[in-house]
Structures are given as C-alpha cells and as structure tokens.
Design a protein around this motif. Structure first.
Motif, PDB file in Angstrom:
ATOM      1  N   LEU A 196      41.937  67.612  12.349  1.00  0.00           N
ATOM      2  CA  LEU A 196      42.986  66.447  12.697  1.00  0.00           C
ATOM      3  C   LEU A 196      42.963  65.627  11.352  1.00  0.00           C
ATOM      4  O   LEU A 196      44.449  65.223  11.367  1.00  0.00           O
ATOM      5  CB  LEU A 196      42.396  65.913  13.855  1.00  0.00           C
ATOM      6  N   LEU A 197      42.328  65.247  10.763  1.00  0.00           N
ATOM      7  CA  LEU A 197      42.261  64.276   9.727  1.00  0.00           C
ATOM      8  C   LEU A 197      42.882  64.925   8.539  1.00  0.00           C
ATOM      9  O   LEU A 197      43.129  64.219   7.414  1.00  0.00           O
ATOM     10  CB  LEU A 197      41.045  63.550   9.446  1.00  0.00           C
ATOM     11  N   GLY A 198      42.858  66.242   8.508  1.00  0.00           N
ATOM     12  CA  GLY A 198      43.421  67.093   7.231  1.00  0.00           C
ATOM     13  C   GLY A 198      42.138  67.158   6.201  1.00  0.00           C
ATOM     14  O   GLY A 198      42.417  67.281   5.075  1.00  0.00           O
ATOM     15  N   ARG A 199      40.891  67.334   6.716  1.00  0.00           N
ATOM     16  CA  ARG A 199      39.976  67.254   5.647  1.00  0.00           C
ATOM     17  C   ARG A 199      39.196  68.592   5.733  1.00  0.00           C
ATOM     18  O   ARG A 199      38.299  68.879   5.045  1.00  0.00           O
ATOM     19  CB  ARG A 199      38.827  66.166   6.149  1.00  0.00           C
ATOM     20  N   ALA A 200      39.768  69.550   6.666  1.00  0.00           N
ATOM     21  CA  ALA A 200      39.123  71.047   7.098  1.00  0.00           C
ATOM     22  C   ALA A 200      39.650  71.844   5.674  1.00  0.00           C
ATOM     23  O   ALA A 200      41.062  71.978   5.842  1.00  0.00           O
ATOM     24  CB  ALA A 200      39.433  71.371   8.269  1.00  0.00           C
ATOM     25  N   ALA A 201      39.122  72.069   4.760  1.00  0.00           N
ATOM     26  CA  ALA A 201      39.917  72.897   3.531  1.00  0.00           C
ATOM     27  C   ALA A 201      39.900  74.170   3.918  1.00  0.00           C
ATOM     28  O   ALA A 201      39.344  74.861   4.562  1.00  0.00           O
ATOM     29  CB  ALA A 201      38.981  72.705   2.517  1.00  0.00           C
ATOM     30  N   ALA A 202      41.289  74.635   3.640  1.00  0.00           N
ATOM     31  CA  ALA A 202      41.766  76.068   3.435  1.00  0.00           C
ATOM     32  C   ALA A 202      41.611  76.486   4.987  1.00  0.00           C
ATOM     33  O   ALA A 202      41.009  77.633   5.444  1.00  0.00           O
ATOM     34  CB  ALA A 202      40.916  76.962   2.821  1.00  0.00           C
ATOM     35  N   VAL A 203      42.146  75.822   6.033  1.00  0.00           N
ATOM     36  CA  VAL A 203      42.128  76.310   7.549  1.00  0.00           C
ATOM     37  C   VAL A 203      43.640  76.613   7.853  1.00  0.00           C
ATOM     38  O   VAL A 203      44.300  75.453   7.570  1.00  0.00           O
ATOM     39  CB  VAL A 203      41.349  75.176   8.370  1.00  0.00           C
ATOM     40  N   ASP A 204      43.910  77.586   8.370  1.00  0.00           N
ATOM     41  CA  ASP A 204      45.089  77.933   9.117  1.00  0.00           C
ATOM     42  C   ASP A 204      45.225  77.744  10.310  1.00  0.00           C
ATOM     43  O   ASP A 204      46.519  78.308  11.016  1.00  0.00           O
ATOM     44  CB  ASP A 204      45.772  79.296   8.389  1.00  0.00           C
TER      45      ASP A 204
ATOM     46  N   GLY B 278      44.876  75.308  14.189  1.00  0.00           N
ATOM     47  CA  GLY B 278      44.784  73.973  14.543  1.00  0.00           C
ATOM     48  C   GLY B 278      43.444  73.549  14.793  1.00  0.00           C
ATOM     49  O   GLY B 278      42.602  74.343  14.735  1.00  0.00           O
ATOM     50  N   PRO B 279      43.215  72.309  15.003  1.00  0.00           N
ATOM     51  CA  PRO B 279      41.937  71.566  15.447  1.00  0.00           C
ATOM     52  C   PRO B 279      41.259  72.198  16.673  1.00  0.00           C
ATOM     53  O   PRO B 279      39.938  72.539  16.503  1.00  0.00           O
ATOM     54  CB  PRO B 279      42.408  70.092  15.587  1.00  0.00           C
ATOM     55  N   CYS B 280      41.915  72.424  17.594  1.00  0.00           N
ATOM     56  CA  CYS B 280      41.391  72.953  18.736  1.00  0.00           C
ATOM     57  C   CYS B 280      40.948  74.677  18.718  1.00  0.00           C
ATOM     58  O   CYS B 280      39.732  75.061  19.113  1.00  0.00           O
ATOM     59  CB  CYS B 280      42.115  72.925  20.110  1.00  0.00           C
ATOM     60  N   GLU B 281      41.668  75.180  17.955  1.00  0.00           N
ATOM     61  CA  GLU B 281      41.332  76.365  17.563  1.00  0.00           C
ATOM     62  C   GLU B 281      40.106  76.737  16.364  1.00  0.00           C
ATOM     63  O   GLU B 281      39.137  77.409  16.734  1.00  0.00           O
ATOM     64  CB  GLU B 281      42.552  77.434  16.862  1.00  0.00           C
ATOM     65  N   LEU B 282      40.051  75.556  15.793  1.00  0.00           N
ATOM     66  CA  LEU B 282      39.115  75.657  14.755  1.00  0.00           C
ATOM     67  C   LEU B 282      37.810  75.248  15.777  1.00  0.00           C
ATOM     68  O   LEU B 282      36.575  75.621  15.364  1.00  0.00           O
ATOM     69  CB  LEU B 282      39.166  74.624  13.797  1.00  0.00           C
ATOM     70  N   ALA B 283      37.954  74.310  16.580  1.00  0.00           N
ATOM     71  CA  ALA B 283      36.763  73.958  17.359  1.00  0.00           C
ATOM     72  C   ALA B 283      36.205  75.207  18.403  1.00  0.00           C
ATOM     73  O   ALA B 283      34.829  75.492  18.359  1.00  0.00           O
ATOM     74  CB  ALA B 283      37.054  72.800  18.282  1.00  0.00           C
TER      75      ALA B 283
ATOM     76  N   ASP C  76      41.027  61.010  17.030  1.00  0.00           N
ATOM     77  CA  ASP C  76      39.920  61.467  17.820  1.00  0.00           C
ATOM     78  C   ASP C  76      39.958  62.735  18.206  1.00  0.00           C
ATOM     79  O   ASP C  76      41.003  63.142  19.093  1.00  0.00           O
ATOM     80  CB  ASP C  76      39.901  60.329  19.087  1.00  0.00           C
ATOM     81  N   ALA C  77      38.989  63.540  18.447  1.00  0.00           N
ATOM     82  CA  ALA C  77      38.766  64.615  19.208  1.00  0.00           C
ATOM     83  C   ALA C  77      37.609  64.687  20.141  1.00  0.00           C
ATOM     84  O   ALA C  77      36.504  64.115  19.928  1.00  0.00           O
ATOM     85  CB  ALA C  77      38.590  65.769  18.070  1.00  0.00           C
ATOM     86  N   ARG C  78      38.012  65.444  21.535  1.00  0.00           N
ATOM     87  CA  ARG C  78      36.757  65.276  22.418  1.00  0.00           C
ATOM     88  C   ARG C  78      36.935  66.928  22.669  1.00  0.00           C
ATOM     89  O   ARG C  78      37.939  67.471  23.174  1.00  0.00           O
ATOM     90  CB  ARG C  78      37.177  64.563  23.730  1.00  0.00           C
ATOM     91  N   VAL C  79      35.809  67.566  22.882  1.00  0.00           N
ATOM     92  CA  VAL C  79      35.407  68.731  22.886  1.00  0.00           C
ATOM     93  C   VAL C  79      34.278  69.080  23.851  1.00  0.00           C
ATOM     94  O   VAL C  79      33.442  68.513  23.858  1.00  0.00           O
ATOM     95  CB  VAL C  79      35.025  69.721  21.461  1.00  0.00           C
TER      96      VAL C  79
END
Length: 122
Positions: free
Chosen positions: A48-56, A58-63, A85-88
């Motif tokens: 969400l913050l754009g700090r995940a490098a080389a990720v194609d 979305g945030p929830c899919e990455l989670a 903020d992310a809640r999982v």
C-alpha cells in the motif's frame, strides 16, 4: 502386573493424553495464525505504501500469498488508503482445529504517539 490393571493404566493415559495433545495443537495453530496475520498485514501495508519491490499484485493479493506461505488463508483484508493502514484476518486449519487471528500494519497513529510523548515529558 494383572491384565485389568494394565488396561486401566493404558485407558487412563489415553484419557489424559488426548486432551493435552489437542490443546497443544490449538496453541500451535494460534501461533501459526498470529505469525501469518502479522506477515500478511506487513506485506499489505508495504504494498500500500509502495515499498514492496517488484510486486505486480495488489496489497490484499500479496497478503494472501504471504499467508499461504505461512500455512494460512486470508479470511478478510481491509485497506484504509487514507491512513495507509492494512488489517488482515487469517485462518489456520490444523487437523480438526480452526484458528483465526487478526493483525494491523501501517504507520503509527500520530495523535496517540504525540499524546504519549507529551505525557512522558510532563
């Protein structure tokens, strides 16, 4: 030793041992779920913050991908883009036991941090 006494001892051992094994399984599942929720929330917040490098994805899919690597499944993923903020919430199935845990990740709530700083300096 007589056979009835040995059977009684074996039955008593089973009656006491099985609940202990089930309870320890629940503790393991809870720890696994907590770790998966923490890792998933951190991954989602980083994306969400754009700090995940080389990720194609979305945030929830990455989670969800991170949770699967920890042996869990994402039950819910909520993003608050305004607060970054992310809640999982994840669920771990271990035998007959199903355990859910939730985690939040993101920047600290600055109002709370500032009020604690003022309280500490007073």
């Amino acid at each position: 030793m007589s056979v009835p006494l040995m059977v009684g001892v074996a039955a008593g051992t089973l009656l006491l041992g099985v609940p202990v094994l089930v309870a320890s399984n629940a503790v393991v599942a809870g720890a696994r779920a907590a770790n998966a929720a923490d890792a998933g929330a951190l991954a989602a917040a980083d994306a969400l913050l754009g700090r995940a490098a080389a990720v194609d994805v979305g945030p929830c899919e990455l989670a969800a991908e991170v949770a699967v690597l920890h042996g869990a499944a994402v039950a819910r993923c909520e993003l608050d883009e305004a607060a970054l903020d992310a809640r999982v919430r994840v669920t771990v199935q271990l035998g007959v036991i199903s355990v859910s845990r939730e985690a939040r990740a993101g920047p600290p709530n600055l109002n709370v941090v500032n009020s604690r700083r003022r309280g500490a300096s007073a």
